[in-house]
Design an enzyme around this catalytic site. Structure first.
Site, PDB file in Angstrom:
ATOM      1  N   TRP A  10       0.075 -27.497 -10.808  1.00 40.21           N
ATOM      2  CA  TRP A  10       0.940 -27.023 -11.896  1.00 40.21           C
ATOM      3  C   TRP A  10       0.577 -25.629 -12.386  1.00 40.21           C
ATOM      4  O   TRP A  10       1.278 -25.061 -13.208  1.00 40.21           O
ATOM      5  CB  TRP A  10       0.873 -27.991 -13.089  1.00 40.21           C
ATOM      6  CG  TRP A  10       1.384 -29.361 -12.819  1.00 40.21           C
ATOM      7  CD1 TRP A  10       1.865 -29.865 -11.634  1.00 40.21           C
ATOM      8  CD2 TRP A  10       1.476 -30.436 -13.762  1.00 40.21           C
ATOM      9  NE1 TRP A  10       2.233 -31.177 -11.790  1.00 40.21           N
ATOM     10  CE2 TRP A  10       2.001 -31.552 -13.089  1.00 40.21           C
ATOM     11  CE3 TRP A  10       1.141 -30.562 -15.109  1.00 40.21           C
ATOM     12  CZ2 TRP A  10       2.213 -32.777 -13.722  1.00 40.21           C
ATOM     13  CZ3 TRP A  10       1.354 -31.777 -15.746  1.00 40.21           C
ATOM     14  CH2 TRP A  10       1.887 -32.877 -15.046  1.00 40.21           C
ATOM     15  N   LYS A  11      -0.559 -25.123 -11.951  1.00 36.19           N
ATOM     16  CA  LYS A  11      -1.041 -23.806 -12.406  1.00 36.19           C
ATOM     17  C   LYS A  11      -1.087 -23.797 -13.935  1.00 36.19           C
ATOM     18  O   LYS A  11      -1.359 -24.830 -14.542  1.00 36.19           O
ATOM     19  CB  LYS A  11      -0.171 -22.689 -11.839  1.00 36.19           C
ATOM     20  CG  LYS A  11       0.058 -22.840 -10.344  1.00 36.19           C
ATOM     21  CD  LYS A  11       0.624 -21.608  -9.713  1.00 36.19           C
ATOM     22  CE  LYS A  11       0.955 -21.901  -8.263  1.00 36.19           C
ATOM     23  NZ  LYS A  11       1.126 -20.718  -7.460  1.00 36.19           N
ATOM     24  N   HIS A  95      -8.523 -21.373  -4.727  1.00 32.71           N
ATOM     25  CA  HIS A  95      -7.100 -21.025  -4.624  1.00 32.71           C
ATOM     26  C   HIS A  95      -6.973 -19.507  -4.542  1.00 32.71           C
ATOM     27  O   HIS A  95      -7.766 -18.781  -5.162  1.00 32.71           O
ATOM     28  CB  HIS A  95      -6.344 -21.570  -5.844  1.00 32.71           C
ATOM     29  CG  HIS A  95      -4.860 -21.457  -5.713  1.00 32.71           C
ATOM     30  ND1 HIS A  95      -4.190 -20.285  -5.958  1.00 32.71           N
ATOM     31  CD2 HIS A  95      -3.922 -22.360  -5.332  1.00 32.71           C
ATOM     32  CE1 HIS A  95      -2.893 -20.475  -5.740  1.00 32.71           C
ATOM     33  NE2 HIS A  95      -2.706 -21.726  -5.360  1.00 32.71           N
ATOM     34  N   GLU A  97      -5.077 -17.481  -5.927  1.00 32.52           N
ATOM     35  CA  GLU A  97      -4.951 -16.796  -7.232  1.00 32.52           C
ATOM     36  C   GLU A  97      -6.319 -16.621  -7.879  1.00 32.52           C
ATOM     37  O   GLU A  97      -6.585 -15.603  -8.525  1.00 32.52           O
ATOM     38  CB  GLU A  97      -3.992 -17.588  -8.149  1.00 32.52           C
ATOM     39  CG  GLU A  97      -2.546 -17.392  -7.709  1.00 32.52           C
ATOM     40  CD  GLU A  97      -1.605 -18.525  -8.081  1.00 32.52           C
ATOM     41  OE1 GLU A  97      -1.961 -19.384  -8.913  1.00 32.52           O
ATOM     42  OE2 GLU A  97      -0.491 -18.555  -7.514  1.00 32.52           O
ATOM     43  N   GLY A 173       4.482 -18.761  -3.860  1.00 32.48           N
ATOM     44  CA  GLY A 173       5.319 -18.336  -4.981  1.00 32.48           C
ATOM     45  C   GLY A 173       6.341 -17.271  -4.611  1.00 32.48           C
ATOM     46  O   GLY A 173       6.939 -16.646  -5.469  1.00 32.48           O
ATOM     47  N   SER A 213       5.402 -22.147  -0.874  1.00 35.61           N
ATOM     48  CA  SER A 213       6.845 -22.347  -1.041  1.00 35.61           C
ATOM     49  C   SER A 213       7.375 -23.614  -0.362  1.00 35.61           C
ATOM     50  O   SER A 213       8.461 -23.612   0.228  1.00 35.61           O
ATOM     51  CB  SER A 213       7.612 -21.102  -0.572  1.00 35.61           C
ATOM     52  OG  SER A 213       7.235 -19.983  -1.355  1.00 35.61           O
ATOM     53  N   GLY A 235       5.194 -24.150  -7.381  1.00 37.97           N
ATOM     54  CA  GLY A 235       6.435 -24.096  -8.158  1.00 37.97           C
ATOM     55  C   GLY A 235       7.293 -25.351  -8.067  1.00 37.97           C
ATOM     56  O   GLY A 235       7.780 -25.853  -9.094  1.00 37.97           O
TER      57      GLY A 235
HETATM   58  C1  PEP Z   1       0.169 -22.905  -4.632  1.00 39.78           C
HETATM   59  O1  PEP Z   1       0.044 -22.382  -5.727  1.00 39.78           O
HETATM   60  O2  PEP Z   1      -0.795 -23.484  -4.117  1.00 39.78           O
HETATM   61  C2  PEP Z   1       1.452 -22.822  -3.971  1.00 39.78           C
HETATM   62  C3  PEP Z   1       1.548 -23.188  -2.717  1.00 39.78           C
HETATM   63  O3  PEP Z   1       2.512 -22.325  -4.725  1.00 39.78           O
HETATM   64  P1  PEP Z   1       4.073 -22.345  -4.311  1.00 39.78           P
HETATM   65  O4  PEP Z   1       4.378 -23.718  -3.801  1.00 39.78           O
HETATM   66  O5  PEP Z   1       4.790 -22.025  -5.581  1.00 39.78           O
HETATM   67  O6  PEP Z   1       4.257 -21.311  -3.255  1.00 39.78           O
END
Ligand code: PEP
Length: 251
Positions: A10-11, A95, A97, A173, A213, A235
């Site tokens: 969920w970040k 991760h 990020e 993302g 994604s 997301g």
């Molecule tokens: C993630 O944050 O691990 C990720 C894969 O994000 P998204 O599905 O939004 O690309």
């Protein structure tokens, strides 16, 4: 046979109130979905309350990060002991990020993996290349380095407990998913690396998730590939119905 594992990251989204609403809805939506391990990773503030709603649902709880130490003067940090106490079975480590925005390194990832394993929390170790690295043809060299340094000094038994998430940074993302073929190419490479370094038996046990994604309409194609054992979803995991469709990809 590796049981597929689909985790929702969920970040930094959802208050406690929103997290509880989501979890109440999600557990109902997925209660009849079998044969897939379901994991949600809310922010720290919601973990404890959400854990109460997950009892006897078969849905596992993950944290998005943790400190490598059990306790100490580390203002703002959360330890594996704290996560264990509130029922976290998984923790996302490294991760992209966290690597890009908070300076996490492969060496730090390695220390966190050891700390999580020490407390019987299963780490989901994230690896993956940036667009620039892919375009320069450096994907496999980078994967080698991330695996070598991230898994350094871990016993075979320890590595067998880890989940690896291959997350190409250019697909996170961005709405730009790796094709099932692109993802499978790297997953097969990771599996081969694990075979060469840890033996066939361990390599065949380890689950490798794809992240980047993932959505209800592309999950089935990815999951059809032999070395893709699940997904780490950002997301598209934020909406309970959407994430339930991803988890129920076989239906
Ligand atoms: C993630 O944050 O691990 C990720 C894969 O994000 P998204 O599905 O939004 O690309």
């Amino acid at each position: 046979m590796r049981t597929p594992i689909i985790a929702g990251n969920w970040k930094m989204f959802k208050t406690v109130t929103e997290a509880l609403e989501y979890t109440t809805r999600f557990r109902e939506l997925v209660k009849n979905i079998q044969g897939v391990e379901k994991v949600i990773a809310p922010p720290f503030t919601a973990l404890h309350m959400v854990s109460q709603l997950l009892i006897e649902t078969g849905i596992s709880l993950a944290a998005q990060n943790m400190n490598e130490f059990d306790n100490g003067a580390y203002t703002g940090e959360i330890s594996p002991v704290m996560l264990k106490e509130i029922g976290c079975q998984y923790v996302i480590i490294g991760h992209s990020e966290r690597r890009a925005l908070y300076g996490e390194t492969d060496e730090g990832v390695n220390r966190k993996l050891k700390a999580a394993l020490k407390h019987q929390i299963t780490p989901i170790m994230c690896i993956g290349e940036s667009l620039a690295q892919r375009e320069k043809g450096e994907t496999f060299t980078l994967i080698d380095t991330q695996l070598k340094k991230g898994l350094a000094d871990l016993t075979k038994e320890q590595v067998s407990k880890i989940v690896i998430a291959y997350e190409p940074v250019w697909a996170i993302g961005t709405g730009r998913t790796a094709t099932p073929e692109q993802a499978e190419e790297v997953h097969a490479y990771i599996r081969q690396w694990l075979k060469a370094n840890l033996g066939n038996e361990i390599a065949d046990l380890i689950r490798i998730q794809y992240g980047g994604s993932v959505k209800p309409d592309n999950i089935a194609g990815l999951m059809a590939k032999p070395n893709i054992d699940g997904a780490l979803v950002g997301g598209a995991s934020l909406d309970a119905a959407n994430f339930a469709r991803i988890v129920g990809f076989r239906q």
